[in-house]
Design a protein around this motif. Sequence first.
Motif, PDB file in Angstrom:
ATOM      1  N   LEU A 121       0.640  -1.467   0.138  1.00  7.49           N
ATOM      2  CA  LEU A 121      -0.349   0.422  -0.312  1.00  7.49           C
ATOM      3  C   LEU A 121       0.907   1.278   0.383  1.00  7.49           C
ATOM      4  O   LEU A 121       1.079   2.333  -0.861  1.00  7.49           O
ATOM      5  CB  LEU A 121      -0.778   0.163   1.406  1.00  7.49           C
ATOM      6  N   ILE A 122       2.360   1.377   0.920  1.00  9.53           N
ATOM      7  CA  ILE A 122       2.672   2.401   0.616  1.00  9.53           C
ATOM      8  C   ILE A 122       3.616   2.502  -0.314  1.00  9.53           C
ATOM      9  O   ILE A 122       3.767   3.489  -0.808  1.00  9.53           O
ATOM     10  CB  ILE A 122       4.157   2.565   1.869  1.00  9.53           C
ATOM     11  N   PHE A 123       4.124   1.468  -0.966  1.00 16.74           N
ATOM     12  CA  PHE A 123       4.441   1.320  -2.697  1.00 16.74           C
ATOM     13  C   PHE A 123       3.166   2.354  -3.946  1.00 16.74           C
ATOM     14  O   PHE A 123       3.465   3.011  -4.171  1.00 16.74           O
ATOM     15  CB  PHE A 123       4.749   0.594  -2.793  1.00 16.74           C
ATOM     16  N   ASN A 153      -1.696  10.265  -3.005  1.00 17.17           N
ATOM     17  CA  ASN A 153      -3.553  10.349  -2.446  1.00 17.17           C
ATOM     18  C   ASN A 153      -4.028   9.142  -1.854  1.00 17.17           C
ATOM     19  O   ASN A 153      -4.831   8.628  -1.653  1.00 17.17           O
ATOM     20  CB  ASN A 153      -4.208  11.466  -2.397  1.00 17.17           C
ATOM     21  N   PHE A 154      -3.116   8.011  -2.427  1.00 19.07           N
ATOM     22  CA  PHE A 154      -3.852   6.478  -2.677  1.00 19.07           C
ATOM     23  C   PHE A 154      -4.113   6.302  -1.753  1.00 19.07           C
ATOM     24  O   PHE A 154      -5.132   5.903  -1.254  1.00 19.07           O
ATOM     25  CB  PHE A 154      -3.222   5.958  -3.520  1.00 19.07           C
ATOM     26  N   LEU A 155      -2.940   5.921  -1.055  1.00 18.67           N
ATOM     27  CA  LEU A 155      -3.532   5.297   0.858  1.00 18.67           C
ATOM     28  C   LEU A 155      -4.626   6.515   1.596  1.00 18.67           C
ATOM     29  O   LEU A 155      -5.233   5.566   2.147  1.00 18.67           O
ATOM     30  CB  LEU A 155      -2.319   5.408   1.140  1.00 18.67           C
ATOM     31  N   ASN A 156      -4.449   7.888   1.942  1.00 16.12           N
ATOM     32  CA  ASN A 156      -5.294   8.597   2.660  1.00 16.12           C
ATOM     33  C   ASN A 156      -6.750   7.657   1.424  1.00 16.12           C
ATOM     34  O   ASN A 156      -7.845   7.790   2.535  1.00 16.12           O
ATOM     35  CB  ASN A 156      -5.181  10.042   2.113  1.00 16.12           C
TER      36      ASN A 156
END
Length: 94
Positions: free
Chosen positions: A20-22, A29-32
């Motif tokens: 997810l971090i990658f 903003n993918f993770l958010n």
Amino acid sequence: MDNTKLNMKDRVDHEIIDELIFLNKKKENFLNKQIKLFLENTDDLIKKIQNSLLSNNRNEISNFAHSLKGASASMGAINLAKLCQCMEIVSEKN
């Protein structure tokens, strides 16, 4: 020693968290967005599970627990996914 306690290693899947971090590095903003969506859906699914428990609707309990299990696993929340799997199995019995 209290066997009900799990160490942090058992609570989350670090490989999924790392993925997810990658992905967040590749898409801003993918993770958010994923966390916000997960929290919104989790809240809704928990309410649906509670209502299904109150009405003793085992089919709905199983379906909602299955959905929450998948969402939890995809976010690396292993304990929650395991709990949902237990709910799913128990609700399908009888």
